[in-house]
Motif scaffolding. Sequence first.
Motif, PDB file in Angstrom:
ATOM      1  N   PHE A  93      23.175  18.312  16.438  1.00  0.00           N
ATOM      2  CA  PHE A  93      23.487  17.751  15.117  1.00  0.00           C
ATOM      3  C   PHE A  93      22.792  16.415  14.983  1.00  0.00           C
ATOM      4  O   PHE A  93      22.703  15.648  15.961  1.00  0.00           O
ATOM      5  N   ILE A  94      22.324  16.123  13.753  1.00  0.00           N
ATOM      6  CA  ILE A  94      21.696  14.827  13.495  1.00  0.00           C
ATOM      7  C   ILE A  94      21.890  14.489  12.030  1.00  0.00           C
ATOM      8  O   ILE A  94      22.010  15.387  11.188  1.00  0.00           O
ATOM      9  N   THR A  95      21.957  13.196  11.733  1.00  0.00           N
ATOM     10  CA  THR A  95      22.038  12.767  10.333  1.00  0.00           C
ATOM     11  C   THR A  95      20.762  12.047   9.941  1.00  0.00           C
ATOM     12  O   THR A  95      20.159  11.318  10.732  1.00  0.00           O
ATOM     13  N   TRP A  96      20.370  12.258   8.677  1.00  0.00           N
ATOM     14  CA  TRP A  96      19.151  11.621   8.175  1.00  0.00           C
ATOM     15  C   TRP A  96      19.328  10.110   8.080  1.00  0.00           C
ATOM     16  O   TRP A  96      18.412   9.357   8.409  1.00  0.00           O
ATOM     17  N   SER A  97      20.486   9.682   7.633  1.00  0.00           N
ATOM     18  CA  SER A  97      20.653   8.272   7.296  1.00  0.00           C
ATOM     19  C   SER A  97      20.805   7.392   8.533  1.00  0.00           C
ATOM     20  O   SER A  97      20.035   6.458   8.740  1.00  0.00           O
ATOM     21  N   ARG A  98      21.777   7.697   9.375  1.00  0.00           N
ATOM     22  CA  ARG A  98      22.049   6.847  10.539  1.00  0.00           C
ATOM     23  C   ARG A  98      21.400   7.359  11.812  1.00  0.00           C
ATOM     24  O   ARG A  98      21.368   6.653  12.811  1.00  0.00           O
ATOM     25  N   GLY A  99      20.910   8.587  11.791  1.00  0.00           N
ATOM     26  CA  GLY A  99      20.351   9.145  13.012  1.00  0.00           C
ATOM     27  C   GLY A  99      21.405   9.445  14.056  1.00  0.00           C
ATOM     28  O   GLY A  99      21.109   9.485  15.251  1.00  0.00           O
TER      29      GLY A  99
ATOM     30  N   ILE B  35      23.479  11.462  16.519  1.00  0.00           N
ATOM     31  CA  ILE B  35      23.028  12.642  17.260  1.00  0.00           C
ATOM     32  C   ILE B  35      24.139  13.135  18.178  1.00  0.00           C
ATOM     33  O   ILE B  35      24.839  12.337  18.805  1.00  0.00           O
ATOM     34  N   LEU B  36      24.258  14.434  18.266  1.00  0.00           N
ATOM     35  CA  LEU B  36      25.193  15.025  19.209  1.00  0.00           C
ATOM     36  C   LEU B  36      24.655  16.387  19.636  1.00  0.00           C
ATOM     37  O   LEU B  36      24.151  17.136  18.807  1.00  0.00           O
ATOM     38  N   HIS B  37      24.749  16.677  20.933  1.00  0.00           N
ATOM     39  CA  HIS B  37      24.311  17.961  21.469  1.00  0.00           C
ATOM     40  C   HIS B  37      25.494  18.703  22.065  1.00  0.00           C
ATOM     41  O   HIS B  37      26.408  18.094  22.625  1.00  0.00           O
ATOM     42  N   ALA B  38      25.442  20.008  21.975  1.00  0.00           N
ATOM     43  CA  ALA B  38      26.469  20.823  22.619  1.00  0.00           C
ATOM     44  C   ALA B  38      26.358  20.672  24.128  1.00  0.00           C
ATOM     45  O   ALA B  38      25.256  20.534  24.669  1.00  0.00           O
TER      46      ALA B  38
ATOM     47  N   ALA C 237      21.859  22.722   6.889  1.00  0.00           N
ATOM     48  CA  ALA C 237      21.995  21.414   6.243  1.00  0.00           C
ATOM     49  C   ALA C 237      23.292  21.358   5.459  1.00  0.00           C
ATOM     50  O   ALA C 237      23.761  22.369   4.918  1.00  0.00           O
ATOM     51  N   GLY C 238      23.860  20.174   5.388  1.00  0.00           N
ATOM     52  CA  GLY C 238      25.075  20.000   4.620  1.00  0.00           C
ATOM     53  C   GLY C 238      25.448  18.547   4.531  1.00  0.00           C
ATOM     54  O   GLY C 238      24.764  17.684   5.091  1.00  0.00           O
ATOM     55  N   ASN C 239      26.542  18.293   3.840  1.00  0.00           N
ATOM     56  CA  ASN C 239      27.064  16.943   3.736  1.00  0.00           C
ATOM     57  C   ASN C 239      28.432  16.948   4.401  1.00  0.00           C
ATOM     58  O   ASN C 239      29.460  17.095   3.752  1.00  0.00           O
ATOM     59  N   LEU C 240      28.433  16.846   5.710  1.00  0.00           N
ATOM     60  CA  LEU C 240      29.662  17.015   6.465  1.00  0.00           C
ATOM     61  C   LEU C 240      29.816  15.908   7.495  1.00  0.00           C
ATOM     62  O   LEU C 240      28.834  15.305   7.914  1.00  0.00           O
ATOM     63  N   GLY C 241      31.041  15.686   7.866  1.00  0.00           N
ATOM     64  CA  GLY C 241      31.309  14.707   8.905  1.00  0.00           C
ATOM     65  C   GLY C 241      31.015  15.279  10.272  1.00  0.00           C
ATOM     66  O   GLY C 241      31.010  16.497  10.470  1.00  0.00           O
ATOM     67  N   ILE C 242      30.792  14.399  11.218  1.00  0.00           N
ATOM     68  CA  ILE C 242      30.405  14.841  12.555  1.00  0.00           C
ATOM     69  C   ILE C 242      31.486  15.684  13.213  1.00  0.00           C
ATOM     70  O   ILE C 242      31.193  16.511  14.073  1.00  0.00           O
ATOM     71  N   ILE C 243      32.729  15.532  12.793  1.00  0.00           N
ATOM     72  CA  ILE C 243      33.788  16.328  13.423  1.00  0.00           C
ATOM     73  C   ILE C 243      33.670  17.801  13.066  1.00  0.00           C
ATOM     74  O   ILE C 243      34.264  18.652  13.721  1.00  0.00           O
ATOM     75  N   TYR C 244      32.893  18.113  12.024  1.00  0.00           N
ATOM     76  CA  TYR C 244      32.730  19.508  11.624  1.00  0.00           C
ATOM     77  C   TYR C 244      31.385  20.078  12.083  1.00  0.00           C
ATOM     78  O   TYR C 244      30.989  21.156  11.662  1.00  0.00           O
ATOM     79  N   LYS C 245      30.697  19.359  12.917  1.00  0.00           N
ATOM     80  CA  LYS C 245      29.313  19.672  13.271  1.00  0.00           C
ATOM     81  C   LYS C 245      29.116  21.065  13.838  1.00  0.00           C
ATOM     82  O   LYS C 245      28.075  21.653  13.658  1.00  0.00           O
ATOM     83  N   ASP C 246      30.109  21.596  14.529  1.00  0.00           N
ATOM     84  CA  ASP C 246      29.945  22.873  15.211  1.00  0.00           C
ATOM     85  C   ASP C 246      30.498  24.041  14.411  1.00  0.00           C
ATOM     86  O   ASP C 246      30.576  25.157  14.928  1.00  0.00           O
ATOM     87  N   ARG C 247      30.825  23.817  13.161  1.00  0.00           N
ATOM     88  CA  ARG C 247      31.394  24.872  12.323  1.00  0.00           C
ATOM     89  C   ARG C 247      30.347  25.365  11.336  1.00  0.00           C
ATOM     90  O   ARG C 247      30.005  24.650  10.378  1.00  0.00           O
ATOM     91  N   PRO C 248      29.845  26.573  11.512  1.00  0.00           N
ATOM     92  CA  PRO C 248      28.822  27.080  10.586  1.00  0.00           C
ATOM     93  C   PRO C 248      29.268  27.017   9.125  1.00  0.00           C
ATOM     94  O   PRO C 248      28.447  26.741   8.242  1.00  0.00           O
ATOM     95  N   ALA C 249      30.542  27.231   8.874  1.00  0.00           N
ATOM     96  CA  ALA C 249      31.021  27.254   7.490  1.00  0.00           C
ATOM     97  C   ALA C 249      30.941  25.889   6.827  1.00  0.00           C
ATOM     98  O   ALA C 249      31.018  25.790   5.591  1.00  0.00           O
ATOM     99  N   ALA C 250      30.786  24.828   7.609  1.00  0.00           N
ATOM    100  CA  ALA C 250      30.707  23.479   7.050  1.00  0.00           C
ATOM    101  C   ALA C 250      29.335  23.160   6.474  1.00  0.00           C
ATOM    102  O   ALA C 250      29.179  22.170   5.758  1.00  0.00           O
TER     103      ALA C 250
END
Length: 125
Positions: free
Chosen positions: A50-56, A58-61, A98-111
């Motif tokens: 997971f990565i965000t455009w704005s703040r960068g 990053i989190l890996h499984a 791609a989406g507009n989601l918080g990092i806590i939802y990073k591993d949920r495809p539906a997010a």
Amino acid sequence: QVQLAESGGGLVQPGDSLRLSCAASGRTFNTDAMGWFRQVPGMEREFLAFITWSRGSILHADSVKGRFTISKDNSKNTVYLQMNSLKPEDTAVYYCAAGNLGIIYKDRPAAYDYWGQGTQVTVSS
């Protein structure tokens, strides 16, 4: 709408490396978060990174930490997944999302709101 196009997949041998790319186009300003997933037939989609455009941010499984690395190039609207020391069990179709989601939802495809078409990675000797 956001369009995502993955590239870089292919057939490689165990121990090889690949770099996948995901080019985003369209209304990308609505989607700060990007994720990489993979899927094998009959299995659920697996979160990788997971990565965000704005703040960068990053989190890996845990399953790929140390072997896979996510990165981005804001100037190209492109996210990458560098995959090293590939194993046969890494064989799958790899998707970016791609989406507009918080990092806590990073591993949920539906997010995630948008998905690419996927690129096949096959690791075999």
